[in-house]
Design a protein around this motif. Sequence first.
Motif, PDB file in Angstrom:
ATOM      1  N   GLU A   1       0.848  -1.229   0.041  1.00 33.62           N
ATOM      2  CA  GLU A   1       0.130   0.021   0.096  1.00 33.62           C
ATOM      3  C   GLU A   1       0.962   1.309  -0.213  1.00 33.62           C
ATOM      4  OE1 GLU A   1      -3.883   1.964   0.349  1.00 33.62           O
ATOM      5  OE2 GLU A   1      -2.979  -0.012  -0.233  1.00 33.62           O
ATOM      6  N   TRP A   2       2.007   1.268   0.821  1.00 34.93           N
ATOM      7  CA  TRP A   2       2.801   2.478   0.934  1.00 34.93           C
ATOM      8  C   TRP A   2       3.247   2.540  -0.471  1.00 34.93           C
ATOM      9  CZ3 TRP A   2       4.607   6.715   3.521  1.00 34.93           C
ATOM     10  CH2 TRP A   2       5.887   7.074   3.168  1.00 34.93           C
ATOM     11  N   LEU A   3       3.985   1.607  -1.036  1.00 35.14           N
ATOM     12  CA  LEU A   3       4.884   1.829  -2.241  1.00 35.14           C
ATOM     13  C   LEU A   3       3.790   2.263  -3.351  1.00 35.14           C
ATOM     14  CD1 LEU A   3       7.301  -1.346  -2.156  1.00 35.14           C
ATOM     15  CD2 LEU A   3       7.780   0.825  -1.797  1.00 35.14           C
ATOM     16  N   ALA A   4       2.735   1.875  -3.723  1.00 34.97           N
ATOM     17  CA  ALA A   4       1.614   2.291  -4.585  1.00 34.97           C
ATOM     18  C   ALA A   4       1.138   3.698  -4.325  1.00 34.97           C
ATOM     19  CB  ALA A   4       0.201   1.298  -4.482  1.00 34.97           C
ATOM     20  N   PHE A   5       1.173   4.169  -3.006  1.00 29.42           N
ATOM     21  CA  PHE A   5       0.647   5.399  -2.327  1.00 29.42           C
ATOM     22  C   PHE A   5       2.022   6.447  -2.958  1.00 29.42           C
ATOM     23  CE2 PHE A   5       1.194   8.629   1.067  1.00 29.42           C
ATOM     24  CZ  PHE A   5       0.081   9.574   0.766  1.00 29.42           C
ATOM     25  N   THR A   6       3.115   6.109  -2.525  1.00 29.50           N
ATOM     26  CA  THR A   6       4.318   7.016  -3.005  1.00 29.50           C
ATOM     27  C   THR A   6       4.471   7.389  -4.449  1.00 29.50           C
ATOM     28  OG1 THR A   6       5.793   5.217  -2.601  1.00 29.50           O
ATOM     29  CG2 THR A   6       5.641   6.350  -0.767  1.00 29.50           C
ATOM     30  N   ARG A   7       4.210   6.044  -5.117  1.00 26.26           N
ATOM     31  CA  ARG A   7       4.111   6.081  -6.639  1.00 26.26           C
ATOM     32  C   ARG A   7       3.083   7.228  -7.155  1.00 26.26           C
ATOM     33  NH1 ARG A   7       5.643   2.879 -11.077  1.00 26.26           N
ATOM     34  NH2 ARG A   7       4.146   3.272 -12.980  1.00 26.26           N
ATOM     35  N   VAL A   8       2.018   7.035  -6.513  1.00 32.60           N
ATOM     36  CA  VAL A   8       1.086   8.241  -6.949  1.00 32.60           C
ATOM     37  C   VAL A   8       1.449   9.579  -6.629  1.00 32.60           C
ATOM     38  CG1 VAL A   8      -1.268   9.066  -6.513  1.00 32.60           C
ATOM     39  CG2 VAL A   8      -0.994   6.666  -6.989  1.00 32.60           C
ATOM     40  N   CYS A   9       2.105   9.922  -5.495  1.00 31.69           N
ATOM     41  CA  CYS A   9       2.294  11.220  -5.010  1.00 31.69           C
ATOM     42  C   CYS A   9       3.604  11.562  -5.546  1.00 31.69           C
ATOM     43  CB  CYS A   9       2.584  11.097  -3.315  1.00 31.69           C
ATOM     44  SG  CYS A   9       1.321  10.857  -2.423  1.00 31.69           S
ATOM     45  N   PHE A  10       4.702  10.653  -5.858  1.00 32.92           N
ATOM     46  CA  PHE A  10       5.792  11.351  -6.329  1.00 32.92           C
ATOM     47  C   PHE A  10       5.808  11.137  -7.937  1.00 32.92           C
ATOM     48  CE2 PHE A  10       7.240  10.763  -2.024  1.00 32.92           C
ATOM     49  CZ  PHE A  10       7.993  11.881  -2.085  1.00 32.92           C
ATOM     50  N   GLY A  11       4.550  10.662  -8.485  1.00 26.76           N
ATOM     51  CA  GLY A  11       4.672  10.747 -10.039  1.00 26.76           C
ATOM     52  C   GLY A  11       4.620  12.161 -10.328  1.00 26.76           C
ATOM     53  N   GLN A  12       3.828  13.063  -9.758  1.00 21.42           N
ATOM     54  CA  GLN A  12       3.896  14.188 -10.025  1.00 21.42           C
ATOM     55  C   GLN A  12       4.198  15.305  -8.776  1.00 21.42           C
ATOM     56  OE1 GLN A  12       0.002  15.201 -12.319  1.00 21.42           O
ATOM     57  NE2 GLN A  12      -0.551  12.708 -11.707  1.00 21.42           N
ATOM     58  N   LYS A  13       5.654  15.051  -8.621  1.00 19.05           N
ATOM     59  CA  LYS A  13       5.956  15.460  -7.268  1.00 19.05           C
ATOM     60  C   LYS A  13       6.005  17.147  -7.313  1.00 19.05           C
ATOM     61  CE  LYS A  13      11.230  15.176  -8.344  1.00 19.05           C
ATOM     62  NZ  LYS A  13      12.241  14.779  -7.701  1.00 19.05           N
ATOM     63  N   ASN A  14       6.025  17.911  -8.571  1.00 20.08           N
ATOM     64  CA  ASN A  14       6.113  19.212  -8.503  1.00 20.08           C
ATOM     65  C   ASN A  14       4.808  19.747  -8.204  1.00 20.08           C
ATOM     66  OD1 ASN A  14       8.808  19.337  -8.626  1.00 20.08           O
ATOM     67  ND2 ASN A  14       8.725  18.986 -11.008  1.00 20.08           N
ATOM     68  N   LYS A  15       3.661  18.854  -8.280  1.00 18.48           N
ATOM     69  CA  LYS A  15       2.434  19.363  -7.944  1.00 18.48           C
ATOM     70  C   LYS A  15       2.089  19.203  -6.522  1.00 18.48           C
ATOM     71  CE  LYS A  15       0.097  18.608 -12.465  1.00 18.48           C
ATOM     72  NZ  LYS A  15      -1.109  17.725 -12.874  1.00 18.48           N
ATOM     73  N   THR A  16       0.891  20.122  -5.851  1.00 19.75           N
ATOM     74  CA  THR A  16       0.635  19.924  -4.662  1.00 19.75           C
ATOM     75  C   THR A  16      -0.388  18.649  -4.551  1.00 19.75           C
ATOM     76  OG1 THR A  16      -1.146  21.352  -4.894  1.00 19.75           O
ATOM     77  CG2 THR A  16       0.797  22.577  -4.293  1.00 19.75           C
ATOM     78  N   LEU A  17      -0.343  18.300  -3.579  1.00 21.16           N
ATOM     79  CA  LEU A  17      -1.300  16.904  -3.199  1.00 21.16           C
ATOM     80  C   LEU A  17      -2.758  17.346  -3.529  1.00 21.16           C
ATOM     81  CD1 LEU A  17       0.287  15.813   0.072  1.00 21.16           C
ATOM     82  CD2 LEU A  17       0.398  14.359  -2.068  1.00 21.16           C
ATOM     83  N   GLY A  18      -3.270  18.546  -3.327  1.00 16.77           N
ATOM     84  CA  GLY A  18      -4.330  18.941  -3.595  1.00 16.77           C
ATOM     85  C   GLY A  18      -4.605  18.635  -5.248  1.00 16.77           C
ATOM     86  N   ALA A  19      -3.554  19.089  -5.984  1.00 20.27           N
ATOM     87  CA  ALA A  19      -3.757  19.169  -7.270  1.00 20.27           C
ATOM     88  C   ALA A  19      -3.947  17.720  -7.776  1.00 20.27           C
ATOM     89  CB  ALA A  19      -2.682  20.066  -8.037  1.00 20.27           C
ATOM     90  N   ILE A  20      -2.886  16.974  -7.364  1.00 19.43           N
ATOM     91  CA  ILE A  20      -2.673  15.672  -7.727  1.00 19.43           C
ATOM     92  C   ILE A  20      -4.090  14.825  -7.564  1.00 19.43           C
ATOM     93  CG2 ILE A  20      -1.683  13.353  -7.126  1.00 19.43           C
ATOM     94  CD1 ILE A  20       0.712  15.026  -6.576  1.00 19.43           C
ATOM     95  N   PHE A  21      -4.759  15.261  -6.238  1.00 22.96           N
ATOM     96  CA  PHE A  21      -6.013  14.094  -5.905  1.00 22.96           C
ATOM     97  C   PHE A  21      -7.112  14.657  -6.400  1.00 22.96           C
ATOM     98  CE2 PHE A  21      -2.515  12.386  -3.389  1.00 22.96           C
ATOM     99  CZ  PHE A  21      -2.898  11.070  -3.500  1.00 22.96           C
TER     100      PHE A  21
END
Length: 351
Positions: free
Chosen positions: A232-252
């Motif tokens: 779960e953690w590895l899948a979560f960080t893949r989502v987050c850092f796949g667009q690491k220059n965006k804010t989490l709000g913009a990503i999700f």
Amino acid sequence: MKRAVSTLRSRRAVGYFCTTTSSSSPAAASEAWDGRFRLHKLRGQHLLTNPRVLDAIARRAALRPGDAVLEVGPGTGNLTARLLASPAERIAAVEIDPRMVEAVTARAAALGLAHKLTVIEGDAVEVEFPEFDVCVANIPYRISSPLIAKLLFGPYQFRTATLLLQKEFARRLVAAPGDGEYNRLAANVRLVANVRLLMDVSKRDFVPMPRVDSSLVEIQPRAIAPGVDLHEWLAFTRVCFGQKNKTLGAIFKQKRMVMELFSRPRRAEEHEDGAGDIGLGALDDDVSDEGNDRSRDGAVDFSAEEVGAFKERIAGALESAELAGKRPSKLSNDELLRLLRLFNERGVRFQ
């Protein structure tokens, strides 16, 4: 394929070694490369030949009496000779090139220390490692990430790993949140281990000389396992850092992301075998999810009400964590873990 070197092969290798080196002292036959066979740069075959650096690596490994040592990529045995001379009880070396297998086997025999060495012929990413206390490796740069993933997320329990890596990769590995080089690799490794930079090594200390310098790092697994499902953690960080220059709000808040996360539990029920072993490339952060518009079976069955409610759950988790305006590269693992738990509590799953 995994294959331990036989006694007969070892004897042939000793003869080969002794007839192709001019030094009268096997221990000193050493670091200088005599060109007895061709080294392949594309395979990452760069021999470390500086005696001071080799001594420093063996010293930094801090081997203890009775230690079992795993060496990955021994080459012709420059570092192996020092590990064999250490207080360690036994050395297991994994080498894919049969020519190197013969060379390192001969080196150990010439030193009278063959009884301490087992050579496993095979791909270090694929073979099963024996039990070990310490890992020491001057590894081809191309397998740095999969090897570290195998060590830290595999079934192995060890005290420390002392690894010689490409300098740029090492800097990414030891980066801290907020650093320009901080990335998914560093976040994933920090979850399960402490990492520190030991020293830099010039490219001029290798034969043939690579294009980049190297760095020696020490990785110490944490004594207490993280309280999170690693898949779960590895899948979560893949989502987050796949667009690491965006804010989490913009990503999700992206519709594509909402639909992807909404559909995962249903796909997981249909493919229950999808939570297998952790992939060996799982630490990398160089795969972006941007522009990924893969089709999703069953998406047409989702009602607008269901998707809207799910989107509100995502927004609620971000609001509770107060992280919507933050970029992943600025966050500590504690902050990321807190957000992941809030997501999971609301039924948002990443694996």
